[in-house]
Design an enzyme around this catalytic site. Structure first.
Site, PDB file in Angstrom:
ATOM      1  N   HIS A  40       0.836  -1.203   0.000  1.00 13.16           N
ATOM      2  CA  HIS A  40       0.000   0.000   0.000  1.00 13.16           C
ATOM      3  C   HIS A  40       0.872   1.253   0.000  1.00 13.16           C
ATOM      4  O   HIS A  40       2.099   1.169  -0.105  1.00 13.16           O
ATOM      5  CB  HIS A  40      -0.978  -0.016   1.188  1.00 13.16           C
ATOM      6  CG  HIS A  40      -0.321  -0.152   2.532  1.00 13.16           C
ATOM      7  ND1 HIS A  40       0.546   0.787   3.044  1.00 13.16           N
ATOM      8  CD2 HIS A  40      -0.394  -1.124   3.471  1.00 13.16           C
ATOM      9  CE1 HIS A  40       0.958   0.410   4.245  1.00 13.16           C
ATOM     10  NE2 HIS A  40       0.414  -0.764   4.524  1.00 13.16           N
ATOM     11  N   LYS A  55      -6.531   6.793  10.269  1.00 11.94           N
ATOM     12  CA  LYS A  55      -5.467   5.817  10.230  1.00 11.94           C
ATOM     13  C   LYS A  55      -5.856   4.730   9.215  1.00 11.94           C
ATOM     14  O   LYS A  55      -7.020   4.378   9.106  1.00 11.94           O
ATOM     15  CB  LYS A  55      -5.346   5.203  11.634  1.00 11.94           C
ATOM     16  CG  LYS A  55      -4.053   4.499  11.855  1.00 11.94           C
ATOM     17  CD  LYS A  55      -3.952   3.980  13.284  1.00 11.94           C
ATOM     18  CE  LYS A  55      -2.734   3.142  13.425  1.00 11.94           C
ATOM     19  NZ  LYS A  55      -2.673   1.806  13.217  1.00 11.94           N
ATOM     20  N   HIS A  98      -0.838  -1.661  17.650  1.00  8.54           N
ATOM     21  CA  HIS A  98      -1.885  -2.506  17.077  1.00  8.54           C
ATOM     22  C   HIS A  98      -3.156  -2.586  17.915  1.00  8.54           C
ATOM     23  O   HIS A  98      -4.140  -3.198  17.494  1.00  8.54           O
ATOM     24  CB  HIS A  98      -1.334  -3.902  16.794  1.00  8.54           C
ATOM     25  CG  HIS A  98      -0.198  -3.873  15.808  1.00  8.54           C
ATOM     26  ND1 HIS A  98       1.125  -3.866  16.188  1.00  8.54           N
ATOM     27  CD2 HIS A  98      -0.205  -3.783  14.462  1.00  8.54           C
ATOM     28  CE1 HIS A  98       1.886  -3.800  15.107  1.00  8.54           C
ATOM     29  NE2 HIS A  98       1.111  -3.745  14.057  1.00  8.54           N
ATOM     30  N   CYS A 141       3.474  -9.187  21.357  1.00  7.71           N
ATOM     31  CA  CYS A 141       2.497  -8.738  20.353  1.00  7.71           C
ATOM     32  C   CYS A 141       2.823  -9.421  19.038  1.00  7.71           C
ATOM     33  O   CYS A 141       3.895  -9.225  18.478  1.00  7.71           O
ATOM     34  CB  CYS A 141       2.515  -7.221  20.167  1.00  7.71           C
ATOM     35  SG  CYS A 141       1.489  -6.710  18.761  1.00  7.71           S
ATOM     36  N   LYS A 149      -7.533  -2.273   8.491  1.00 10.06           N
ATOM     37  CA  LYS A 149      -8.277  -3.334   7.824  1.00 10.06           C
ATOM     38  C   LYS A 149      -9.766  -3.090   7.966  1.00 10.06           C
ATOM     39  O   LYS A 149     -10.531  -3.237   7.023  1.00 10.06           O
ATOM     40  CB  LYS A 149      -7.929  -4.691   8.454  1.00 10.06           C
ATOM     41  CG  LYS A 149      -6.646  -5.267   7.935  1.00 10.06           C
ATOM     42  CD  LYS A 149      -6.774  -6.778   7.639  1.00 10.06           C
ATOM     43  CE  LYS A 149      -5.539  -7.320   6.964  1.00 10.06           C
ATOM     44  NZ  LYS A 149      -4.386  -7.462   7.876  1.00 10.06           N
ATOM     45  N   CYS A 171      -1.054  -3.311  23.044  1.00 10.09           N
ATOM     46  CA  CYS A 171       0.043  -2.810  22.216  1.00 10.09           C
ATOM     47  C   CYS A 171      -0.336  -1.421  21.706  1.00 10.09           C
ATOM     48  O   CYS A 171      -1.425  -1.243  21.150  1.00 10.09           O
ATOM     49  CB  CYS A 171       0.271  -3.747  21.034  1.00 10.09           C
ATOM     50  SG  CYS A 171       1.197  -2.980  19.699  1.00 10.09           S
ATOM     51  N   CYS A 192       3.471  -7.018  16.039  1.00 10.87           N
ATOM     52  CA  CYS A 192       4.804  -6.393  16.064  1.00 10.87           C
ATOM     53  C   CYS A 192       5.892  -7.429  15.876  1.00 10.87           C
ATOM     54  O   CYS A 192       7.016  -7.073  15.561  1.00 10.87           O
ATOM     55  CB  CYS A 192       5.111  -5.723  17.402  1.00 10.87           C
ATOM     56  SG  CYS A 192       4.195  -4.247  17.768  1.00 10.87           S
ATOM     57  N   HIS A 250       4.154   1.391   2.144  1.00 13.86           N
ATOM     58  CA  HIS A 250       5.323   0.693   1.585  1.00 13.86           C
ATOM     59  C   HIS A 250       5.899   1.494   0.416  1.00 13.86           C
ATOM     60  O   HIS A 250       7.106   1.631   0.271  1.00 13.86           O
ATOM     61  CB  HIS A 250       4.942  -0.693   1.075  1.00 13.86           C
ATOM     62  CG  HIS A 250       4.228  -1.544   2.084  1.00 13.86           C
ATOM     63  ND1 HIS A 250       2.954  -2.005   1.889  1.00 13.86           N
ATOM     64  CD2 HIS A 250       4.596  -1.991   3.300  1.00 13.86           C
ATOM     65  CE1 HIS A 250       2.571  -2.715   2.940  1.00 13.86           C
ATOM     66  NE2 HIS A 250       3.548  -2.722   3.814  1.00 13.86           N
TER      67      HIS A 250
HETATM   68  N1  MSP Z   1       9.364  -6.247   7.988  1.00 15.50           N
HETATM   69  C1  MSP Z   1       9.528  -5.083   8.766  1.00 15.50           C
HETATM   70  C2  MSP Z   1      10.804  -4.380   8.414  1.00 15.50           C
HETATM   71  C3  MSP Z   1      12.048  -5.195   8.510  1.00 15.50           C
HETATM   72  S1  MSP Z   1      13.435  -4.302   8.013  1.00 15.50           S
HETATM   73  C4  MSP Z   1      14.723  -5.291   8.238  1.00 15.50           C
HETATM   74  C5  MSP Z   1       8.345  -4.154   8.549  1.00 15.50           C
HETATM   75  N2  MSP Z   1       7.649  -4.341   7.422  1.00 15.50           N
HETATM   76  S2  MSP Z   1       6.314  -3.541   6.990  1.00 15.50           S
HETATM   77  O1  MSP Z   1       5.770  -4.234   5.850  1.00 15.50           O
HETATM   78  O2  MSP Z   1       5.468  -3.382   8.110  1.00 15.50           O
HETATM   79  O3  MSP Z   1       6.653  -2.189   6.379  1.00 15.50           O
HETATM   80  C6  MSP Z   1       7.489  -1.312   6.843  1.00 15.50           C
HETATM   81  C7  MSP Z   1       7.485  -0.009   6.079  1.00 15.50           C
HETATM   82  O4  MSP Z   1       6.216   0.452   5.586  1.00 15.50           O
HETATM   83  C8  MSP Z   1       7.962   1.028   7.046  1.00 15.50           C
HETATM   84  O5  MSP Z   1       8.902   1.840   6.456  1.00 15.50           O
HETATM   85  C9  MSP Z   1       6.689   1.728   7.422  1.00 15.50           C
HETATM   86  O6  MSP Z   1       6.848   2.958   7.935  1.00 15.50           O
HETATM   87  C10 MSP Z   1       5.943   1.741   6.110  1.00 15.50           C
HETATM   88  N3  MSP Z   1       4.540   2.003   6.397  1.00 15.50           N
HETATM   89  C11 MSP Z   1       3.556   1.127   6.736  1.00 15.50           C
HETATM   90  N4  MSP Z   1       2.409   1.850   6.957  1.00 15.50           N
HETATM   91  C12 MSP Z   1       2.661   3.175   6.812  1.00 15.50           C
HETATM   92  C13 MSP Z   1       1.877   4.343   6.771  1.00 15.50           C
HETATM   93  N5  MSP Z   1       0.603   4.365   7.061  1.00 15.50           N
HETATM   94  N6  MSP Z   1       2.493   5.502   6.395  1.00 15.50           N
HETATM   95  C14 MSP Z   1       3.811   5.541   6.012  1.00 15.50           C
HETATM   96  N7  MSP Z   1       4.542   4.461   6.036  1.00 15.50           N
HETATM   97  C15 MSP Z   1       4.086   3.313   6.671  1.00 15.50           C
HETATM   98  O7  MSP Z   1       8.112  -3.308   9.357  1.00 15.50           O
END
Ligand code: MSP
Length: 484
Positions: A20, A296, A148, A128, A299, A145, A131, A23
């Protein structure tokens, strides 16, 4: 002699949900910086990838009646496909299920075990699942948490610990000696306080999680997913496999990440590197979070922005532009369709698009051939363009992407005003020489835009550059047709 490359990484994305805007944001930021470095002819290396182990992935696969391997293959392909759509030019995409990664994780685990930095014990605590992390009593909000909003599970297990507590003082010293390591600055204090508060040893193995990398000397245990995943930054760089490559890349120049995973990157990761006697990354840059129309992403609300929808409708470049212009990089921000359309029409269709088409149309009529080069020491506009160029570089190097874009758009505003005031279309009737001079100033100032915009809007920048090439100038349709 190996030359060190500027090594940029993104987090490895979990594969339990579809990609999304969050990412996309981290990955696009890395892409913008990588492309910027390339415009300066600096050698860069850009790594991204996917985080594929752990209980959440196992569960997602089970829910969809497929094996974890099938699930991760499908999901990793989705991420790759999105990166292609968004024009992400990465050099390497690492998946934590690849042998080249698993081998290194296992070797590191055994190395630290032999050294005494990892030892066996037992753990009981609140965990959690979302997390993938134990939470301290002090971190819980109403017993839940804080990220979450779920109650953690109580887990008791035999586990291996990493001696994180031994690195407390060394970490604090590193933060002090490298004040930009934790960036932006406003995020550093929280980490420093956390470390000063006392570090506990970290549980780095699981007996209940099967979908993970096993501990070679004790295969009942799989390696904790964060310990596994962080190591990608060096396994992909050739650690323990390709000495030359590793020299070229390590230490990383910048790890891009979201604010919620800063602690893993600024505390655990450097401690592991210290235990391995490896140099530490130069910078962790934590960006903020997007909300969608003020809410925010969740889901239950189903309000995830799928970058594929918006780019299919309005173009990849407009999306790339919007997310970096709208919100200062490092702060939280809100994505709304209204704000997106407003910026599209005001900044892209009007300010930039009109400037380009007005200039080109008048030049086609009044200039004839556009020369290769043009100098005009008396031109206030060209002087301003040079100043803008400096300001742009300063801000790009500081990762102040919004300010870099502000500077460009300030010049576009100045140029539009210059056209309104000098009225070349009228002037052409009485003073064709002066008209030609004004239009050449405008054409050559616009050439800067092509290079400035290249990291953010690669396709549009190439098109602008093409339209402004020397020789006979043509008339063109709008680059960004207005949207309603
Ligand atoms: N797998 C771990 C990271 C391991 S690194 C060795 C993880 N993955 S994640 O799929 O949750 O995605 C992380 C990235 O997506 C982060 O940089 C996170 O900030 C970004 N985002 C997820 N939701 C977000 C928003 N709503 N807004 C901006 N970025 C956010 O964590």
């Amino acid at each position: 002699m190996t030359t060190k490359k500027f090594y940029i990484t993104t987090p490895l994305y979990y594969l339990n949900s579809e990609p999304h805007i969050g990412h996309a944001y981290t990955t696009l930021a890395a892409d913008v910086l990588a492309r910027y470095k390339k415009t300066k002819n600096e050698p860069v290396y850009f790594l991204t990838g996917t985080d594929e182990h752990g209980a959440n992935i196992e569960k997602a696969a089970l829910n969809h009646n497929v094996t974890p391997q099938q699930w991760t293959d499908d999901m990793a392909a989705k991420f790759k496909a999105l990166w292609q759509v968004l024009g992400i030019e990465y050099d390497d995409f690492i998946r934590t299920t690849e042998p080249r990664h698993e081998r290194v994780v296992q070797a590191i685990f055994e190395k630290l075990l032999a050294k005494g930095d990892i030892y066996k014990g037992s753990y009981s605590g609140k965990y959690c699942l979302s997390c993938e992390s134990y939470l301290d009593e002090s971190e819980l909000v109403d017993g839940k948490c804080p990220i979450h909003k779920k109650e953690p599970q109580i887990i008791e297990e035999e586990t291996y610990f990493f001696k994180l507590s031994a690195y407390q003082d060394k970490l604090l010293k590193y933060y002090e000696e490298n004040p930009t390591f934790i960036s932006p600055k406003h995020r550093a204090q929280e980490i420093i306080n956390f470390v000063k508060g006392g570090l506990k040893d970290l549980s780095v193995s699981r007996t209940k999680v099967k979908w993970g990398i096993s501990v070679p000397s004790d295969p009942n245990h799989t390696i904790y997913v964060w310990f596994d995943a962080l190591i990608n930054y060096i396994s992909a760089a050739g650690y323990l496999a390709d000495e030359n490559k590793f020299k070229e890349l390590w230490p990383a120049d910048i790890h891009f990440l979201g604010k919620e995973i800063l602690r893993f990157h600024a505390v655990i990761w450097p401690a592991v590197l210290m235990a391995l006697d490896l140099p530490l990354p130069k910078q962790d840059f934590a960006h903020g979070w997007w909300t969608i129309e003020g809410e925010k992403m969740s889901k239950s609300l189903g309000n995830f922005i799928d970058p594929r929808d918006i780019t299919a409708k309005y173009g990849v470049d407009a999306f790339r532009y919007f997310i970096f212009r709208e919100v200062p990089f490092g702060q939280d921000g809100d994505f709304s369709m209204e704000a997106f359309k407003k910026r599209f029409n005001a900044d892209l269709a009007n300010d930039l698009g009109n400037l380009l088409s007005r200039t080109l149309n008048m030049a086609a009529k009044n200039v004839g051939e556009i020369p290769q080069t043009y100098t005009n020491a008396n031109s206030a506009l060209l002087k301003k363009a040079e100043e803008t160029d400096k300001l742009y570089d300063q801000n790009m190097n500081a990762l102040a992407f919004d300010k870099a874009l502000d500077a460009i758009w300030a010049l576009a505003g100045y140029m539009n005003k210059y056209i309104d005031e000098t009225k070349p279309w009228m002037l052409a009737k009485t003073d064709p020489e002066k008209t030609k001079e004004i239009l050449l100033e405008l054409v050559f100032a616009l050439r800067y835009f092509a290079s400035w915009l290249a990291p953010f809007m690669p396709t549009s920048a190439a098109e602008i550059s093409r339209r402004l090439q020397s020789g006979k100038i043509e008339k063109y349709g709008p680059l960004f047709p207005r949207i309603d």
